[in-house]
Write an enzyme that holds these catalytic residues in place. Sequence first.
Site, PDB file in Angstrom:
ATOM      1  N   LYS A  44       0.827  -1.204   0.000  1.00  0.00           N
ATOM      2  CA  LYS A  44       0.000   0.000   0.000  1.00  0.00           C
ATOM      3  C   LYS A  44       0.864   1.259   0.000  1.00  0.00           C
ATOM      4  O   LYS A  44       0.646   2.179  -0.784  1.00  0.00           O
ATOM      5  CB  LYS A  44      -0.916   0.027   1.232  1.00  0.00           C
ATOM      6  CG  LYS A  44      -1.938  -1.080   1.256  1.00  0.00           C
ATOM      7  CD  LYS A  44      -2.843  -0.976   2.472  1.00  0.00           C
ATOM      8  CE  LYS A  44      -2.137  -1.198   3.798  1.00  0.00           C
ATOM      9  NZ  LYS A  44      -1.535  -2.541   3.945  1.00  0.00           N
ATOM     10  N   THR A  45       1.846   1.271   0.881  1.00  0.00           N
ATOM     11  CA  THR A  45       2.706   2.452   0.953  1.00  0.00           C
ATOM     12  C   THR A  45       3.529   2.574  -0.326  1.00  0.00           C
ATOM     13  O   THR A  45       3.777   3.671  -0.820  1.00  0.00           O
ATOM     14  CB  THR A  45       3.604   2.363   2.210  1.00  0.00           C
ATOM     15  OG1 THR A  45       2.772   2.199   3.344  1.00  0.00           O
ATOM     16  CG2 THR A  45       4.430   3.628   2.379  1.00  0.00           C
ATOM     17  N   ASP A 223      -1.928   7.779   3.866  1.00  0.00           N
ATOM     18  CA  ASP A 223      -1.495   6.434   4.292  1.00  0.00           C
ATOM     19  C   ASP A 223      -2.177   6.101   5.627  1.00  0.00           C
ATOM     20  O   ASP A 223      -2.539   7.004   6.381  1.00  0.00           O
ATOM     21  CB  ASP A 223       0.038   6.414   4.459  1.00  0.00           C
ATOM     22  CG  ASP A 223       0.595   4.985   4.378  1.00  0.00           C
ATOM     23  OD1 ASP A 223      -0.199   4.038   4.241  1.00  0.00           O
ATOM     24  OD2 ASP A 223       1.828   4.824   4.443  1.00  0.00           O
ATOM     25  N   GLU A 224      -2.325   4.820   5.924  1.00  0.00           N
ATOM     26  CA  GLU A 224      -2.902   4.372   7.200  1.00  0.00           C
ATOM     27  C   GLU A 224      -4.243   5.050   7.480  1.00  0.00           C
ATOM     28  O   GLU A 224      -4.490   5.550   8.582  1.00  0.00           O
ATOM     29  CB  GLU A 224      -1.917   4.654   8.358  1.00  0.00           C
ATOM     30  CG  GLU A 224      -0.517   4.094   8.144  1.00  0.00           C
ATOM     31  CD  GLU A 224      -0.389   2.612   8.502  1.00  0.00           C
ATOM     32  OE1 GLU A 224      -1.371   2.022   8.944  1.00  0.00           O
ATOM     33  OE2 GLU A 224       0.713   2.072   8.305  1.00  0.00           O
ATOM     34  N   GLN A 254      -5.531  -3.296  10.895  1.00  0.00           N
ATOM     35  CA  GLN A 254      -4.434  -2.606  11.568  1.00  0.00           C
ATOM     36  C   GLN A 254      -4.896  -1.332  12.266  1.00  0.00           C
ATOM     37  O   GLN A 254      -4.089  -0.436  12.525  1.00  0.00           O
ATOM     38  CB  GLN A 254      -3.306  -2.299  10.581  1.00  0.00           C
ATOM     39  CG  GLN A 254      -2.643  -3.563  10.043  1.00  0.00           C
ATOM     40  CD  GLN A 254      -1.463  -3.243   9.141  1.00  0.00           C
ATOM     41  OE1 GLN A 254      -0.442  -2.744   9.595  1.00  0.00           O
ATOM     42  NE2 GLN A 254      -1.604  -3.517   7.863  1.00  0.00           N
ATOM     43  N   ARG A 596       5.342  -7.133  11.024  1.00  0.00           N
ATOM     44  CA  ARG A 596       6.509  -6.268  10.767  1.00  0.00           C
ATOM     45  C   ARG A 596       7.702  -7.109  10.325  1.00  0.00           C
ATOM     46  O   ARG A 596       8.694  -6.593   9.809  1.00  0.00           O
ATOM     47  CB  ARG A 596       6.929  -5.476  12.026  1.00  0.00           C
ATOM     48  CG  ARG A 596       5.948  -4.484  12.606  1.00  0.00           C
ATOM     49  CD  ARG A 596       5.362  -3.565  11.601  1.00  0.00           C
ATOM     50  NE  ARG A 596       4.096  -4.070  11.098  1.00  0.00           N
ATOM     51  CZ  ARG A 596       3.541  -3.692   9.951  1.00  0.00           C
ATOM     52  NH1 ARG A 596       4.125  -2.824   9.173  1.00  0.00           N
ATOM     53  NH2 ARG A 596       2.394  -4.185   9.549  1.00  0.00           N
TER      54      ARG A 596
HETATM   55  P1  ATP Z   1       1.671  -2.124   5.953  1.00  0.00           P
HETATM   56  O1  ATP Z   1       0.216  -2.515   5.950  1.00  0.00           O
HETATM   57  O2  ATP Z   1       2.433  -2.893   6.960  1.00  0.00           O
HETATM   58  O3  ATP Z   1       1.855  -0.660   6.022  1.00  0.00           O
HETATM   59  P2  ATP Z   1       2.065  -1.973   3.102  1.00  0.00           P
HETATM   60  O4  ATP Z   1       0.860  -2.563   2.483  1.00  0.00           O
HETATM   61  O5  ATP Z   1       2.137  -0.516   3.156  1.00  0.00           O
HETATM   62  O6  ATP Z   1       2.251  -2.625   4.540  1.00  0.00           O
HETATM   63  P3  ATP Z   1       4.638  -1.808   1.857  1.00  0.00           P
HETATM   64  O7  ATP Z   1       5.397  -1.358   3.038  1.00  0.00           O
HETATM   65  O8  ATP Z   1       4.315  -0.803   0.811  1.00  0.00           O
HETATM   66  O9  ATP Z   1       3.306  -2.570   2.336  1.00  0.00           O
HETATM   67  O10 ATP Z   1       5.368  -3.018   1.152  1.00  0.00           O
HETATM   68  C1  ATP Z   1       5.862  -4.124   1.893  1.00  0.00           C
HETATM   69  C2  ATP Z   1       7.164  -4.596   1.309  1.00  0.00           C
HETATM   70  O11 ATP Z   1       6.920  -5.224   0.051  1.00  0.00           O
HETATM   71  C3  ATP Z   1       8.149  -3.478   1.023  1.00  0.00           C
HETATM   72  O12 ATP Z   1       9.436  -3.939   1.282  1.00  0.00           O
HETATM   73  C4  ATP Z   1       7.959  -3.227  -0.458  1.00  0.00           C
HETATM   74  O13 ATP Z   1       9.101  -2.686  -1.046  1.00  0.00           O
HETATM   75  C5  ATP Z   1       7.678  -4.625  -0.981  1.00  0.00           C
HETATM   76  N1  ATP Z   1       6.853  -4.631  -2.216  1.00  0.00           N
HETATM   77  C6  ATP Z   1       5.636  -4.101  -2.388  1.00  0.00           C
HETATM   78  N2  ATP Z   1       5.199  -4.303  -3.651  1.00  0.00           N
HETATM   79  C7  ATP Z   1       6.169  -4.975  -4.300  1.00  0.00           C
HETATM   80  C8  ATP Z   1       6.325  -5.495  -5.642  1.00  0.00           C
HETATM   81  N3  ATP Z   1       5.395  -5.330  -6.560  1.00  0.00           N
HETATM   82  N4  ATP Z   1       7.474  -6.132  -5.928  1.00  0.00           N
HETATM   83  C9  ATP Z   1       8.436  -6.306  -4.990  1.00  0.00           C
HETATM   84  N5  ATP Z   1       8.355  -5.845  -3.738  1.00  0.00           N
HETATM   85  C10 ATP Z   1       7.239  -5.189  -3.375  1.00  0.00           C
HETATM   86 MG    MG Z   2       2.300   0.849   4.766  1.00  0.00          MG
END
Ligand code: ATP
Ligand code: MG
Length: 641
Positions: A44-45, A223-224, A254, A596
């Site tokens: 997402k981020t 975000d969040e 979350q 995490r």
């Molecule tokens: P959270 O809910 O914990 O905030 P999130 O959904 O925001 O998580 P991110 O932090 O954006 O998730 O991504 C998690 C990890 O996966 C990061 O290390 C990111 O670089 C990697 N990632 C996300 N998308 C891809 C992709 N398409 N290919 C490779 N790595 C990815």
């Molecule tokens: Mg995130």
Amino acid sequence: MQNNTAEKLDVNRYLLDGLNPEQREAVITLDKALLVLSGAGTGKTKVLTTKIAYIIENGYAFPSQILAVTFSNRAAREMKERIFNMTPGADAVWLGTFHSICAKILRNNADLIGLSNNFTIIDTDDQLKLIKQILKELNVDKKVANHVANAISRWKDKCIRPNDPRVDATSIEGKIYAIYQERIFSYDSVDFGDLLMYVVRIFKENAHILQKYREKFRYILVDEYQDTNMSQYMWLRMLSPIGAGLCCVGDDDQAIYSWRGAEVGNILRFEKDFMNTKIVRLERNYRSVGHILGAAASLIAKNATRLGKTIWTDGDSGEKVIIQRAYNGFDEAKIVAEKIEKLRKDSVAFGQMAVLVRAGFQTREFEERLIAYGIPYKVVGGLKFYDRQEIKDLIAYMRLIYQTNDSLAFERIVNIPKRGIGASAFSKLHTRAIERNISLFQASKEILGENSLRPLVTESLTTFIKFIESMRGQKDLPPAQIAKIILDETGYMNVLTNEKTLESQTRIENLKELLIALEDFEDLPTFIEHVSLVTDSKRNSTDDVVSLMTLHSAKGLEFEAVFLAGWEEGVFPHSMSLQEGNLEEERRLAYVGITRAKKYAFITYAMNRKVYNQWQSDLPSRFLAELSTEHVVHSKGKTGR
Ligand code: ATP
Ligand code: MG
């Protein structure tokens, strides 16, 4: 022209190629109110940061027309770095926490509220002090201060002002709120809650100002989103009434800040709130190995109130989550420190390890062990450094120089170092300030003019006021220089140097460290703003250190190895949450904690704890039994006995 198109193709390929189809769709959808709703580690981020780069690189908007909101300063910093790596032009993006962005808007429009544009932002400490002061004036026991502070914050989270019918004006909380609000306003100060409340009010009362910001921010990204509170929500809805160009990302599983007024309903209502909405769900997790993801999923499945979502990874199943029992807290910290050493030998960097605890007090034991083992660490998420007495003193001087009406700063340092302005003199100043509704600084000048204080007091107060005024004349000097002059001319440094104790030595080192930190700031206002907003200390000789923090402040972050400590009934789930019937939020917190971890997750619990100097034996957390057995292993490691 053709070249341009080719360039664009290149850029877009560079930005989009690594994304999965759903992520890509989320990045390139610009004309709808977009919600990305998905589990931890699904990117997402990453979608948010890529989207900002995508907008800039394709020229859909100037960086200054993009508003991106994060939930902590640390997250903002990380996001900025990630965007910079993709597009160098991102400097002008309005990226920060709700608070820091509102502070910026409020400074530009402070006159509409009746504040000066260099108003002070007070922290929770000052807030509490002020409330205690008011309680004392009303002859009410100071014990209720925390409770009242909380009530005031919760009202502000909902943009409820003291005169609102929802505030019971006859209750002690309501009474204090009214006085408190008048008082900080007269000090030309605001607290965190005010930042949002005032900006919402400005938007409500000044259509043209709101219109200006609506036109300015072509794209708004949040975000969040699951942890936004009512005032943040109102603020967003005003800026983006139909949601065009809006992109919110979040995960209902979350939501962990309801105790601070966050309302998960905001994310669940998204489709009803905005027009032309689109919801993207990401299901592939890129962060954690299979066992960690499986353990987390089995735990969160126990919550009854959730949307429910699929989440999968095609990576390794990796190592199982290790659960280990310790004899007591000391033992637990020792086990963790030893595991950290072992992982380090297996070439996991310290910076890729984190110890996550439920409550701040739990870090102490780990800090002691880590120090003993020579493992470098930092405590993330507290105002640790800036909380130290000498640091607060020096900053109070700087605040007073910047804004002489800042009476909280005045009170803190009028007699530091000691200059003979004792309680009775101070109470004269205080009474005058209240009577005339002026600041302590102004009250001092009035009283000095009347020559009614004892000669020695008159002399030292005059010197003090003169010093502040002369410094005001030099307030455009670099902040480090201002700080040095303060330390020298007030005798502050001298007092410490002459003390020659271990403690005074530490204080001197801290002050020196602050002088180093100050070099990064061009002017006084920027530094003061920084201090007010920064909630985590980032200064470390190296980044390769173990992070110690609460589960709450770990949100959004990721580490190779995560240590989840103190999984005992009453500690986690926290006894307070159990009493309040908020078990599901505790479970979400556990879900945040486990997710995490990329490769290694260790959960520890102690059989015995010292509470208020008394040993008590604890039961293992119920969450341990809720983790699916196929994804966990109970370590047979020694338990200290
Ligand atoms: P959270 O809910 O914990 O905030 P999130 O959904 O925001 O998580 P991110 O932090 O954006 O998730 O991504 C998690 C990890 O996966 C990061 O290390 C990111 O670089 C990697 N990632 C996300 N998308 C891809 C992709 N398409 N290919 C490779 N790595 C990815
Ligand atoms: Mg995130």
